[in-house]
Design a protein around this motif. Structure first.
Motif, mmCIF file in Angstrom:
data_model
loop_
_atom_site.group_PDB
_atom_site.id
_atom_site.type_symbol
_atom_site.label_atom_id
_atom_site.label_comp_id
_atom_site.label_asym_id
_atom_site.label_seq_id
_atom_site.Cartn_x
_atom_site.Cartn_y
_atom_site.Cartn_z
ATOM 1 N N LEU A 191 0.839 -1.208 0.000
ATOM 2 C CA LEU A 191 0.000 0.000 0.000
ATOM 3 C C LEU A 191 0.869 1.252 0.000
ATOM 4 C CD1 LEU A 191 -2.730 1.412 0.176
ATOM 5 C CD2 LEU A 191 -2.644 1.131 2.668
ATOM 6 N N GLY A 192 1.917 1.257 0.818
ATOM 7 C CA GLY A 192 2.823 2.400 0.842
ATOM 8 C C GLY A 192 3.466 2.641 -0.509
ATOM 9 N N GLY A 193 3.863 1.555 -1.187
ATOM 10 C CA GLY A 193 4.475 1.691 -2.507
ATOM 11 C C GLY A 193 3.518 2.243 -3.542
ATOM 12 N N VAL A 194 2.269 1.780 -3.504
ATOM 13 C CA VAL A 194 1.262 2.270 -4.448
ATOM 14 C C VAL A 194 0.939 3.735 -4.184
ATOM 15 C CG1 VAL A 194 -1.184 2.091 -5.048
ATOM 16 C CG2 VAL A 194 0.239 0.044 -5.015
ATOM 17 N N VAL A 195 0.823 4.101 -2.909
ATOM 18 C CA VAL A 195 0.497 5.493 -2.573
ATOM 19 C C VAL A 195 1.600 6.432 -3.043
ATOM 20 C CG1 VAL A 195 0.238 7.126 -0.666
ATOM 21 C CG2 VAL A 195 -1.032 4.975 -0.640
ATOM 22 N N MET A 196 2.844 6.110 -2.740
ATOM 23 C CA MET A 196 3.924 7.034 -3.103
ATOM 24 C C MET A 196 4.112 7.133 -4.616
ATOM 25 S SD MET A 196 7.374 5.000 -1.760
ATOM 26 C CE MET A 196 6.853 4.953 -0.053
ATOM 27 N N THR A 197 3.907 6.039 -5.332
ATOM 28 C CA THR A 197 4.074 6.088 -6.781
ATOM 29 C C THR A 197 2.916 6.817 -7.463
ATOM 30 O OG1 THR A 197 3.153 3.837 -6.898
ATOM 31 C CG2 THR A 197 5.551 4.055 -6.966
ATOM 32 N N LYS A 198 1.691 6.608 -6.964
ATOM 33 C CA LYS A 198 0.558 7.325 -7.558
ATOM 34 C C LYS A 198 0.632 8.816 -7.251
ATOM 35 C CE LYS A 198 -3.616 5.814 -8.051
ATOM 36 N NZ LYS A 198 -3.706 5.641 -9.499
ATOM 37 N N MET A 199 1.090 9.164 -6.086
ATOM 38 C CA MET A 199 1.239 10.586 -5.749
ATOM 39 C C MET A 199 2.235 11.261 -6.685
ATOM 40 S SD MET A 199 -0.721 11.652 -3.348
ATOM 41 C CE MET A 199 -1.958 10.851 -2.326
ATOM 42 N N ALA A 200 3.301 10.543 -7.031
ATOM 43 C CA ALA A 200 4.305 11.109 -7.928
ATOM 44 C C ALA A 200 3.840 11.086 -9.375
ATOM 45 C CB ALA A 200 5.619 10.339 -7.782
ATOM 46 N N HIS A 201 3.205 9.982 -9.792
ATOM 47 C CA HIS A 201 2.830 9.819 -11.198
ATOM 48 C C HIS A 201 1.530 10.544 -11.542
ATOM 49 C CE1 HIS A 201 0.970 7.728 -14.674
ATOM 50 N NE2 HIS A 201 2.220 7.658 -15.115
ATOM 51 N N ASP A 202 0.483 10.315 -10.756
ATOM 52 C CA ASP A 202 -0.832 10.863 -11.085
ATOM 53 C C ASP A 202 -0.992 12.328 -10.686
ATOM 54 O OD1 ASP A 202 -1.250 8.302 -11.864
ATOM 55 O OD2 ASP A 202 -2.887 7.874 -10.474
ATOM 56 N N HIS A 203 -0.397 12.687 -9.549
ATOM 57 C CA HIS A 203 -0.595 14.043 -9.026
ATOM 58 C C HIS A 203 0.612 14.945 -9.219
ATOM 59 C CE1 HIS A 203 -4.326 12.605 -7.257
ATOM 60 N NE2 HIS A 203 -3.653 11.604 -6.718
ATOM 61 N N GLY A 204 1.676 14.388 -9.786
ATOM 62 C CA GLY A 204 2.847 15.194 -10.112
ATOM 63 C C GLY A 204 3.579 15.776 -8.913
ATOM 64 N N LEU A 205 3.452 15.160 -7.744
ATOM 65 C CA LEU A 205 4.144 15.655 -6.563
ATOM 66 C C LEU A 205 5.632 15.376 -6.653
ATOM 67 C CD1 LEU A 205 1.715 14.633 -3.671
ATOM 68 C CD2 LEU A 205 1.871 16.822 -4.873
ATOM 69 N N HIS A 206 6.419 16.206 -5.997
ATOM 70 C CA HIS A 206 7.861 15.973 -5.942
ATOM 71 C C HIS A 206 8.107 14.621 -5.270
ATOM 72 C CE1 HIS A 206 12.076 16.381 -4.719
ATOM 73 N NE2 HIS A 206 12.163 17.330 -5.655
ATOM 74 N N PRO A 207 9.093 13.849 -5.755
ATOM 75 C CA PRO A 207 9.339 12.520 -5.183
ATOM 76 C C PRO A 207 9.473 12.518 -3.667
ATOM 77 C CG PRO A 207 10.597 12.755 -7.187
ATOM 78 C CD PRO A 207 9.958 14.088 -6.935
ATOM 79 N N ILE A 208 10.126 13.517 -3.090
ATOM 80 C CA ILE A 208 10.297 13.559 -1.633
ATOM 81 C C ILE A 208 8.935 13.679 -0.938
ATOM 82 C CG2 ILE A 208 11.226 14.898 0.297
ATOM 83 C CD1 ILE A 208 13.631 15.562 -1.418
ATOM 84 N N VAL A 209 8.059 14.533 -1.485
ATOM 85 C CA VAL A 209 6.721 14.696 -0.912
ATOM 86 C C VAL A 209 5.916 13.406 -1.067
ATOM 87 C CG1 VAL A 209 4.563 15.984 -1.033
ATOM 88 C CG2 VAL A 209 6.748 17.164 -1.373
#
Length: 319
Positions: free
Chosen positions: A76-94
């Motif tokens: 779940l953590g992996g999916v959340v961080m990757t979707k936040m970066a890919h779908d929402h364009g957030l900075h990788p650190i965020v």
């Protein structure tokens, strides 16, 4: 004056290391490829995710608990961080920070249910395992997340030591084991964790807030699962909603093989690294020998039973 036998390390301490050395010796005789830098680097890369999960699992087992949700929480953590970066364009650190917050949040929920409502950790984490799995599938729509920014996969890159390529993620895993070992050995909180596992009631009567110790352990375990999620993403280059389905049992296997008692209060964090390496060495060596993966699982199961039997016999012998 204590005898030389009393001064020798216990079988629970030396046993895992002896098993690892013997396994390496056996497979070195079976395959010329085994004793190469590239193969050892591959083994470390293959175990680094489970190795990180095993740190959190060790902390919980030291308190006489168990966490069945670790693999699904990591996914779940992996999916959340990757979707936040890919779908929402957030900075990788965020994006990574949000993923860590999710895994730590699950650790907090587990800890609160264990400490406040006094539910058994087995039941609590069995429930949160299913919740984490369902949330992973729903949030990702069962789709793998690809085309990740470079910052998400940085730890999957390698650097050269001689002619061997070593992944940065491997270094992170080894550093985490070193820090965890020092923390458990040299801090009051680390000693409290062992005390809670040995006798929680006696520990409480000495004035130690056992519920706070347990809550800290579960949250720290959640953070370890978040870091494991990042290493998984870095190694595969994707956010995989199907990840983590066997990592819970693999992590428990590593902890048990490493000599940590399932009854709590006894074990060394470095032993869990050795346990993870034992599993990695067996799977790698048997693969080089051309042995079917079914037999690899069979041998791993036998090793777990032997490790638990050894722990049980050593406890009886110490009474």
């Amino acid at each position: 004056m204590p005898s030389w036998k009393d001064q020798m390390p216990s079988l629970g301490t030396l046993g895992p290391l002896i098993a690892l050395v013997l396994a390496c010796g056996f497979f070195a005789l079976q395959s010329e490829q085994f004793l190469t830098g590239a193969n050892f680097s591959l083994i470390l890369q293959q175990v680094m995710v489970v190795g990180l999960i095993a740190i959190g699992q060790t902390l919980i087992i030291l308190t006489a608990g168990i966490d069945l949700s670790c693999g699904m929480v990591m996914a779940l953590g992996g999916v959340v961080m990757t979707k936040m970066a890919h779908d929402h364009g957030l900075h990788p650190i965020v994006a990574i920070s949000i993923g860590f917050a999710v895994t730590a949040g699950f650790g907090l929920i587990n800890g609160l249910l264990v400490t406040r409502i006094k539910l058994p950790s087995f039941i609590v984490t069995l429930g949160t395992m299913n919740i984490a799995f369902a949330l992973t599938q729903l949030y990702s729509q069962s789709q793998t997340i690809t085309d990740l920014p470079a910052g998400m996969t940085l730890l999957g890159n390698t650097f050269a030591i001689g002619q061997t390529q070593v992944a940065y993620g491997t270094v992170v895993m080894l550093a985490m084991y070193a820090l965890s070992w020092l923390w458990l050995r040299d801090t009051a909180t680390g000693r409290h964790i062992y005390a809670v596992g040995n006798n929680p009631e006696a520990t409480r009567l000495t004035g130690i807030a056992t519920h706070k110790v347990l809550l800290l352990v579960y949250v720290l375990a959640g953070l370890c699962y978040g870091l494991a999620a990042l290493l998984s993403v870095a190694r595969t280059g994707v956010g995989d909603p199907n990840a983590g389905q066997t990592e819970n049992l693999d992590a428990i296997t590593a902890v048990v093989l490493g000599g940590t008692s399932l009854f709590g209060g006894r074990g060394m964090i470095i032993g869990s690294l050795i346990g993870a390496l034992i599993v990695g060495v067996f799977r790698n060596g048997l693969t080089l020998m051309g042995v079917s993966s079914v037999y690899q699982i069979l041998i791993t199961g036998i090793l777990v039973i032997l490790a638990v039997a050894t722990d049980q016999l050593s406890r009886k012998g110490g009474r």
